[in-house]
Write a protein that holds these residues in place. Structure first.
Motif, PDB file in Angstrom:
ATOM      1  N   ALA A  12       0.830  -1.201   0.000  1.00 43.49           N
ATOM      2  CA  ALA A  12       0.000   0.000   0.000  1.00 43.49           C
ATOM      3  C   ALA A  12       0.867   1.256   0.000  1.00 43.49           C
ATOM      4  O   ALA A  12       0.586   2.224  -0.726  1.00 43.49           O
ATOM      5  CB  ALA A  12      -0.927  -0.003   1.217  1.00 43.49           C
ATOM      6  N   VAL A  13       1.938   1.244   0.802  1.00 46.97           N
ATOM      7  CA  VAL A  13       2.851   2.393   0.831  1.00 46.97           C
ATOM      8  C   VAL A  13       3.500   2.584  -0.534  1.00 46.97           C
ATOM      9  O   VAL A  13       3.624   3.715  -1.028  1.00 46.97           O
ATOM     10  CB  VAL A  13       3.920   2.213   1.927  1.00 46.97           C
ATOM     11  CG1 VAL A  13       5.003   3.286   1.802  1.00 46.97           C
ATOM     12  CG2 VAL A  13       3.282   2.262   3.309  1.00 46.97           C
TER      13      VAL A  13
ATOM     14  N   ILE B 187      11.064   3.351   3.140  1.00 42.33           N
ATOM     15  CA  ILE B 187      10.080   3.868   4.090  1.00 42.33           C
ATOM     16  C   ILE B 187      10.216   5.354   4.324  1.00 42.33           C
ATOM     17  O   ILE B 187       9.255   6.031   4.648  1.00 42.33           O
ATOM     18  CB  ILE B 187      10.196   3.090   5.421  1.00 42.33           C
ATOM     19  CG1 ILE B 187       9.028   3.416   6.360  1.00 42.33           C
ATOM     20  CG2 ILE B 187      11.513   3.356   6.104  1.00 42.33           C
ATOM     21  CD1 ILE B 187       7.713   2.937   5.857  1.00 42.33           C
ATOM     22  N   GLU B 188      11.415   5.910   4.193  1.00 44.68           N
ATOM     23  CA  GLU B 188      11.612   7.324   4.466  1.00 44.68           C
ATOM     24  C   GLU B 188      10.822   8.211   3.510  1.00 44.68           C
ATOM     25  O   GLU B 188      10.602   9.376   3.785  1.00 44.68           O
ATOM     26  CB  GLU B 188      13.108   7.669   4.386  1.00 44.68           C
ATOM     27  CG  GLU B 188      13.945   7.019   5.474  1.00 44.68           C
ATOM     28  CD  GLU B 188      13.447   7.363   6.868  1.00 44.68           C
ATOM     29  OE1 GLU B 188      13.393   6.454   7.713  1.00 44.68           O
ATOM     30  OE2 GLU B 188      13.078   8.535   7.085  1.00 44.68           O
ATOM     31  N   SER B 189      10.396   7.683   2.395  1.00 41.45           N
ATOM     32  CA  SER B 189       9.649   8.493   1.443  1.00 41.45           C
ATOM     33  C   SER B 189       8.298   8.918   1.998  1.00 41.45           C
ATOM     34  O   SER B 189       7.686   9.848   1.500  1.00 41.45           O
ATOM     35  CB  SER B 189       9.448   7.735   0.125  1.00 41.45           C
ATOM     36  OG  SER B 189       8.711   6.557   0.347  1.00 41.45           O
ATOM     37  N   ILE B 190       7.798   8.254   3.035  1.00 35.27           N
ATOM     38  CA  ILE B 190       6.537   8.680   3.647  1.00 35.27           C
ATOM     39  C   ILE B 190       6.707  10.071   4.246  1.00 35.27           C
ATOM     40  O   ILE B 190       5.891  10.959   4.055  1.00 35.27           O
ATOM     41  CB  ILE B 190       6.095   7.681   4.742  1.00 35.27           C
ATOM     42  CG1 ILE B 190       5.829   6.304   4.134  1.00 35.27           C
ATOM     43  CG2 ILE B 190       4.846   8.183   5.442  1.00 35.27           C
ATOM     44  CD1 ILE B 190       5.449   5.258   5.154  1.00 35.27           C
TER      45      ILE B 190
ATOM     46  N   HIS C  32      -4.056   9.202   3.843  1.00 31.48           N
ATOM     47  CA  HIS C  32      -3.339   7.936   3.687  1.00 31.48           C
ATOM     48  C   HIS C  32      -1.855   8.081   4.013  1.00 31.48           C
ATOM     49  O   HIS C  32      -1.246   7.167   4.573  1.00 31.48           O
ATOM     50  CB  HIS C  32      -3.533   7.402   2.269  1.00 31.48           C
ATOM     51  CG  HIS C  32      -4.953   7.042   1.968  1.00 31.48           C
ATOM     52  ND1 HIS C  32      -5.582   5.960   2.541  1.00 31.48           N
ATOM     53  CD2 HIS C  32      -5.880   7.651   1.188  1.00 31.48           C
ATOM     54  CE1 HIS C  32      -6.831   5.899   2.107  1.00 31.48           C
ATOM     55  NE2 HIS C  32      -7.038   6.913   1.295  1.00 31.48           N
ATOM     56  N   ILE C  33      -1.282   9.214   3.676  1.00 34.78           N
ATOM     57  CA  ILE C  33       0.128   9.435   4.019  1.00 34.78           C
ATOM     58  C   ILE C  33       0.293   9.507   5.536  1.00 34.78           C
ATOM     59  O   ILE C  33       1.237   8.950   6.107  1.00 34.78           O
ATOM     60  CB  ILE C  33       0.650  10.715   3.334  1.00 34.78           C
ATOM     61  CG1 ILE C  33       0.742  10.486   1.817  1.00 34.78           C
ATOM     62  CG2 ILE C  33       2.007  11.118   3.893  1.00 34.78           C
ATOM     63  CD1 ILE C  33       1.103  11.722   1.030  1.00 34.78           C
TER      64      ILE C  33
END
Length: 749
Positions: A323-324, A359-362, A385-386
């Motif tokens: 999903a991410v 993951i850091e892109s969140i 969602h973010i």
């Protein structure tokens, strides 16, 4: 195929609001606390207002009179709601004494009332209305058979989270029969709305200590449906479809699923995040000041995660990591294709989210949103969602869930991530670091211990005391473990005692693999609820008839009939009237037919009569080969609809299974329950079940502050004891997918 939400929406809009003629007349809707939940889950407010509705008011609150307007009462058939309905239409005074009383009560609230009850009205309340002055002002009175909450397109609940206390706690045996009757009436109400008169089978637990609640509820539902068919010659209505199958089960079938950590998007969010009334609330980003769900006092935004959110509908059952990835890729695509957005972001000094990996892109996406206040449409789609992704990732790391979940999956499936059978002596060693860690919450430790006991079908008292000492649980938490026994979980170890659920036993089900079925993509997501095996077996005609006996069973290759053949009593079935006497073309099942037909002279009739929306015809319970036309459109043509009703609550992982089975088999599958229970709610419920219990000596001693972690074992867990292959391998992988044990290609091969 029409979903439950569409059926309920049409029932409310078409058969309730639009039935007040002329349709363009301005109206007021009056609701009570129960009916407003049904209304809100079925329709959006603008859908209702578009039907010339000026106000939606709560009958329990003080309201302004509108004596020239007509009101639609959508209320529950309860004493309090009926009394308030009567009070809205006081009698015309005939003397001074009555005039004084009328002045105290106030004027008549509305010109007339059109009354719609959510479910059947008792004779006593019907007669109370009939004897009141309100009779002269009530134009119509109908029973809607909508006494359930539509949660999703294929999921409904009865909104009864506390019902399991009455059903399963031995301290409340006196309330059990009344609770069974309430549940049976609501299930029958749901089936009447669907137009279904199904064959019924139920889960017969092989555990002697567990009350056979599914059987009792199945029998009560059958009686309710039989009564409805006798009272109403139009139920069930004719239908071109095969007759549905209702499977009534309960939580004792699968005690693993409500305790395990699930890492699909919807389940993970409901497990790890604090939701307000089931809705996600987050701090507004700059530029979200005009958001429709913004609380200006707290600067909070309430996200509506429902079937109107296309991103939610796409990813809710995906693994969190997938999903991410989707959100990140879609977000980056927007920036790539929208030069104005890229320019604005660079002017604010931000970089591209693609500059950060994994993951850091969140966090990068959150920063980018803050620098783009002018792109409201994009912000409304992505912001919630973010924020969800960021919060879930934070909680996963803070609570060291990789450490916990690795052991959980081994316990549930009975094998390691490499496919080798687990050894419980080694699994206990793997548990110690999680139980000893200050970062792992007491709730997560409690869940891990529960799974350990369930997986072994009980453990020795000494072993339980030792593990409780590691975990340092409170007395209340220790009691929650003991209360698992109410649900058929064995606490103590008995030689030779095995799980009696056959192929639905946890480790048998957990190892089940069909030919050609893909291996789980993530080590921390290997478990599937037992419901998956039950539905697969039902749809292929292999469901165990010992564990799931028929109450009303279809005769093999029997001619179509709209009434069940009772397995236990053919005489009862033979005594029921036939409703296939009309050779008429069946109505379109996607559009509701008339409800309980009433006229202005409704009070002259003792009981209004019911009609429903669609029905199904008898058939064998096994699946049939889908036709091309059915696959392209109406999947009900592929075979009988399967309705599963689970007493004691369902999990979000089981909701996911319903949609997966529906897609795989191209069959209509619905899931109902008393309520949806996230793990935290389930744990709290287990604590409540024993509030009045006196803990036994073992549990009291194990949970007391005097029991400490043995120093030798504690040090061993940090050095001398060797971790197993599953729990030791998770932390070695990098990136978001590595956090959840994503299998590499070479591992799969």
């Amino acid at each position: 195929m029409t979903s439950l939400k569409e059926i309920m929406k049409k029932r409310i809009l078409n058969d309730m609001i639009q039935s007040v003629q002329p349709a363009n007349r301005w109206k007021i809707i009056v609701v009570d606390p129960k009916s407003v939940k049904i209304l809100k889950n079925a329709c959006r407010m603008h859908d209702i207002l578009e039907e010339n509705v000026t106000l939606v008011e709560d009958i329990t609150r003080k309201r302004q009179p509108y004596p020239t307007k007509e009101a639609i009462y959508f209320i529950s058939p309860t004493e309090s709601s009926v009394q308030r309905l009567i009070d809205d239409f006081p009698p015309t005074p005939t003397d001074k004494k009555e005039a004084k009383k009328a002045a105290e009560m106030g004027p008549r609230m509305y010109a007339v009332g059109h009354v719609y009850f959510t479910s059947a009205l008792s004779d006593a309340l019907f007669n109370k209305i009939k004897a009141s002055a309100a009779t002269a002002h009530i134009k119509a009175l109908k029973e809607m058979n909508v006494d359930f909450i539509v949660q999703e397109s294929q999921v409904f609940t009865l909104d009864q989270p506390s019902s399991a206390l009455a059903l399963y706690s031995p301290l409340r045996d006196g309330a059990r029969q009344a609770e069974i009757l309430v549940i049976a009436k609501k299930i029958a109400s749901t089936l009447a709305t669907l137009g279904d008169y199904p064959y019924i089978r139920y889960y017969a637990s092989p555990t002697p200590s567990v009350p056979q609640i599914p059987m009792l509820v199945a029998q009560a539902v059958q009686r309710e449906l039989d009564d409805l068919a006798r009272q109403d010659s139009d139920f069930p209505p004719p239908s071109p479809y095969k007759r549905s199958v209702l499977i009534i089960t309960d939580r004792t079938l699968d005690m693993m699923s409500p305790i395990l950590h699930e890492f699909t998007y919807q389940a993970m969010m409901n497990d790890l995040l604090v939701l307000e009334g089931g809705r996600y609330v987050y701090k507004a980003e700059p530029g979200e000041s005009t958001a429709p769900d913004l609380d200006s006092n707290k600067n909070n935004v309430t996200a509506s995660l429902d079937e109107n959110d296309p991103i939610w509908m796409l990813i809710r059952h995906w693994h969190y990591a997938d999903a991410v990835d989707y959100i990140r890729n879609t977000f980056n695509k927007f920036l790539t294709e929208n030069h104005a957005a890229s320019s604005a972001m660079q002017r604010e000094g931000g970089g591209s989210p693609t500059d950060a990996g994994g993951i850091e892109s969140i966090k990068a996406m959150k920063d980018t949103l803050s620098s783009l206040p002018q792109f409201q449409d994009m912000k409304s789609k992505f912001s919630a969602h973010i924020n969800i992704c960021q919060e879930c990732k934070t909680m996963f790391e803070r609570r060291q869930l990789d450490l916990v979940a690795a052991v959980e999956q081994d316990l549930a499936t009975g094998e390691t991530s490499k496919g080798r059978a687990i050894k419980f002596s080694q699994t206990m060693v793997d548990m110690v670091p999680a139980l000893d860690s200050p970062n792992v919450t007491s709730a997560d430790k409690l869940r891990l211990l529960m799974l350990y006991i369930i997986a072994q079908n009980g453990i020795d008292d000494e072993e339980r005391r030792r593990l409780l000492g590691y975990a340092k649980l409170s007395l209340e938490e220790s009691q929650a473990i003991t209360n698992l026994s109410y649900w058929g979980v064995r606490m103590g170890k008995e030689k030779g005692e095995k799980d009696q659920k056959g192929k639905y036993a946890y480790h048998v089900h957990g190892k089940k693999r069909k030919a050609g079925e893909a291996e789980p993509a993530y080590d921390l997501s290997r478990w599937n609820p037992v419901l998956k095996s039950v539905l697969e077996d039902q749809l292929t005609g292999q469901l165990d008839t010992t564990l799931f006996p028929w109450l009303t069973e279809p005769a093999p290759d029997s001619p179509r009939s709209n009434h069940p053949v009772a397995a236990s009593s053919s005489a009862r079935a033979a005594s029921q009237p036939s409703h296939n006497k009309h050779g008429l073309a069946p109505p379109d099942p996607q559009f509701p037919s008339s409800l309980r037909t009433t006229r202005p002279s409704w009070a002259a009739r003792k009981r209004p009569k019911a009609n429903s929306e669609s029905s199904s015809s008898p058939t064998s319970a096994s699946s049939s080969t889908p036709t091309p036309d059915a696959q392209a459109g109406d999947i009900r043509k592929n075979g009988a609809r399967i309705i599963v009703f689970a007493l004691g609550g369902v999990t979000y992982s089981e909701l996911r299974i319903i949609y997966a089975i529906r897609a795989a088999f191209q069959r209509d599958v619905l899931l109902g329950s008393t309520h949806i229970a996230p793990p935290a709610q389930w744990i709290e419920f287990l604590k409540q079940m024993g509030k009045a219990d006196v803990p036994t000596g073992d549990e009291s001693e194990a949970a007391s502050p005097g029991v400490s972690t043995p120093a030798s074992a504690s040090s061993a867990s940090a050095s001398a004891l060797k971790r197993s292959e599953t729990s030791g391998s998770i932390g070695k992988k990098k990136g978001l997918r590595g956090m959840f044990g994503k299998k590499d290609k070479e591992e799969k091969s």
